[in-house]
Write an enzyme that holds these catalytic residues in place. Structure first.
Site, PDB file in Angstrom:
ATOM      1  N   ALA A  67       0.857  -1.181   0.000  1.00 56.96           N
ATOM      2  CA  ALA A  67       0.000   0.000   0.000  1.00 56.96           C
ATOM      3  C   ALA A  67       0.897   1.236   0.000  1.00 56.96           C
ATOM      4  O   ALA A  67       2.051   1.180   0.427  1.00 56.96           O
ATOM      5  CB  ALA A  67      -0.892  -0.022   1.229  1.00 56.96           C
ATOM      6  N   GLY A 110       0.679  -5.047   0.862  1.00 57.47           N
ATOM      7  CA  GLY A 110      -0.495  -5.167  -0.004  1.00 57.47           C
ATOM      8  C   GLY A 110      -0.170  -5.835  -1.333  1.00 57.47           C
ATOM      9  O   GLY A 110      -1.045  -6.440  -1.953  1.00 57.47           O
ATOM     10  N   GLU A 113      -0.406  -9.352  -0.623  1.00 53.69           N
ATOM     11  CA  GLU A 113      -1.835  -9.650  -0.415  1.00 53.69           C
ATOM     12  C   GLU A 113      -2.587  -9.675  -1.752  1.00 53.69           C
ATOM     13  O   GLU A 113      -3.504 -10.473  -1.937  1.00 53.69           O
ATOM     14  CB  GLU A 113      -2.437  -8.629   0.558  1.00 53.69           C
ATOM     15  CG  GLU A 113      -1.917  -8.871   1.981  1.00 53.69           C
ATOM     16  CD  GLU A 113      -2.189  -7.716   2.930  1.00 53.69           C
ATOM     17  OE1 GLU A 113      -1.871  -6.563   2.575  1.00 53.69           O
ATOM     18  OE2 GLU A 113      -2.729  -7.956   4.016  1.00 53.69           O
ATOM     19  N   GLU A 133       4.841  -4.899   7.041  1.00 50.17           N
ATOM     20  CA  GLU A 133       4.114  -3.812   7.698  1.00 50.17           C
ATOM     21  C   GLU A 133       4.599  -3.574   9.125  1.00 50.17           C
ATOM     22  O   GLU A 133       4.553  -2.459   9.645  1.00 50.17           O
ATOM     23  CB  GLU A 133       2.602  -4.109   7.723  1.00 50.17           C
ATOM     24  CG  GLU A 133       1.927  -4.078   6.362  1.00 50.17           C
ATOM     25  CD  GLU A 133       1.906  -5.412   5.641  1.00 50.17           C
ATOM     26  OE1 GLU A 133       2.708  -6.308   5.970  1.00 50.17           O
ATOM     27  OE2 GLU A 133       1.080  -5.553   4.718  1.00 50.17           O
TER      28      GLU A 133
END
Ligand code: CAA
Length: 259
Positions: A67, A110, A113, A133
């Site tokens: 992200a 992300g 993911e 993260e």
């Protein structure tokens, strides 16, 4: 289809579409607009009868580095709740057609993911997967703690999520996170080949089979078996089932129409 942060080729091969993440300077960091564009493109392709499988890729250096940290850095919990970025991820998860990730370089946070939202994964030898993260004071938010644990098991997921260690393509394959590893020059071609193999099948059978395999993730065995059985019976209402079985008996190649 014109987007700012992705490139879409609706027919990279017969019945196969390609979505390429295209923010190379930021290692394809997944800002809100980019995620919205992936969602919108998938929705269009999911409703296009000329598409039966979709490949998602980045570039040689990065599938996606997670992200967009710069976009999130100043946000409060309430801001994040209101932005509700994960509804976009939920929409991506609901894509009916098979998604094949073609990964080279970084697939982090992300990005990892997003790989796990795909149904099959081809990686280059340089691919690295991680959920770092924890290094920036947060934790995975787009399903990483759940999907990674189911994919690679508890202790490896714990190590990746708690220490932020990246794993190599080799380790990811051993752990069951990816399907295959090929040289960098071949990873996209190989993913398109894998998508083409799926695209030859009956699209209805593929859709219900994907839906049934995914059901294993969010249901108890008995309920999953019941769901699978219903989809199995339903396929006997399709012309593709008759065509597929008759072609086998007649020793010829089936011609699936998606009917
Ligand atoms: N968000 C925003 N920008 C990012 C980014 C990210 N996730 N990852 C890389 N970039 C940007 C860098 O800021 C840099 O931009 P500038 O040139 O403008 O400074 C550019 O991409 C290149 O990055 P580096 O200079 O850091 O390149 P490097 O080769 O030294 O390192 C890297 C590469 C290991 C991928 C490193 O950039 C990195 O650690 N990135 C962050 C990875 C991360 O923590 N991801 C998780 C994000 S949180 C998340 O994903 C939450 C969730 O579950 C949804």
């Amino acid at each position: 289809m014109a987007y700012e942060f992705i490139l879409v080729e609706p027919q990279v091969a017969p019945y196969v579409a390609l979505i390429r993440l295209n923010r190379p300077k930021e290692y394809n960091a997944l800002n809100l607009q980019l995620m919205g564009e992936i969602r919108d493109a998938l929705s269009v392709l999911d409703n296009d009868d000329a598409v039966r499988a979709i490949v998602i890729t980045g570039n040689e250096k990065a599938f996606a580095a997670g992200a967009d940290i710069k976009q999130m850095a100043g946000k409060s919990a309430v801001d994040m709740l209101k932005i509700d970025q994960f509804s976009t991820w939920d929409a991506i998860r609901r894509t009916k057609k098979p998604l094949i990730a073609a990964v080279s370089g970084f697939a982090l946070g992300g990005g990892c993911e997003l790989v796990m939202h795909c149904d099959m994964v081809v990686a280059s030898e340089t691919a690295q997967f991680g959920q770092p993260e924890i290094n920036i004071g947060v934790m995975p938010g787009a399903g990483g703690t759940q999907r990674l644990t189911k994919a690679v098991g508890k202790v490896r997921a714990m190590e990746m999520v708690l220490t932020g260690r990246f794993i190599s393509a080799e380790e990811a394959k051993d752990a069951g996170l990816i399907n295959k590893i090929v040289p960098v020059a071949l990873y996209l071609d190989e993913a398109i080949k894998m998508a083409s193999a799926v695209a030859e099948k009956s699209p209805i059978a593929v859709q219900l089979a994907k839906e049934s395999v995914l059901k294993a993730f969010d249901t108890h065995l008995q309920e999953g078996l019941y769901f699978e059985r219903k989809n199995f019976y339903m396929l006997f209402a399709t012309e593709d089932q008759k065509e597929g079985m008759n072609a086998f008996v007649e020793k010829r190649k089936p011609d699936f129409k998606g009917q």
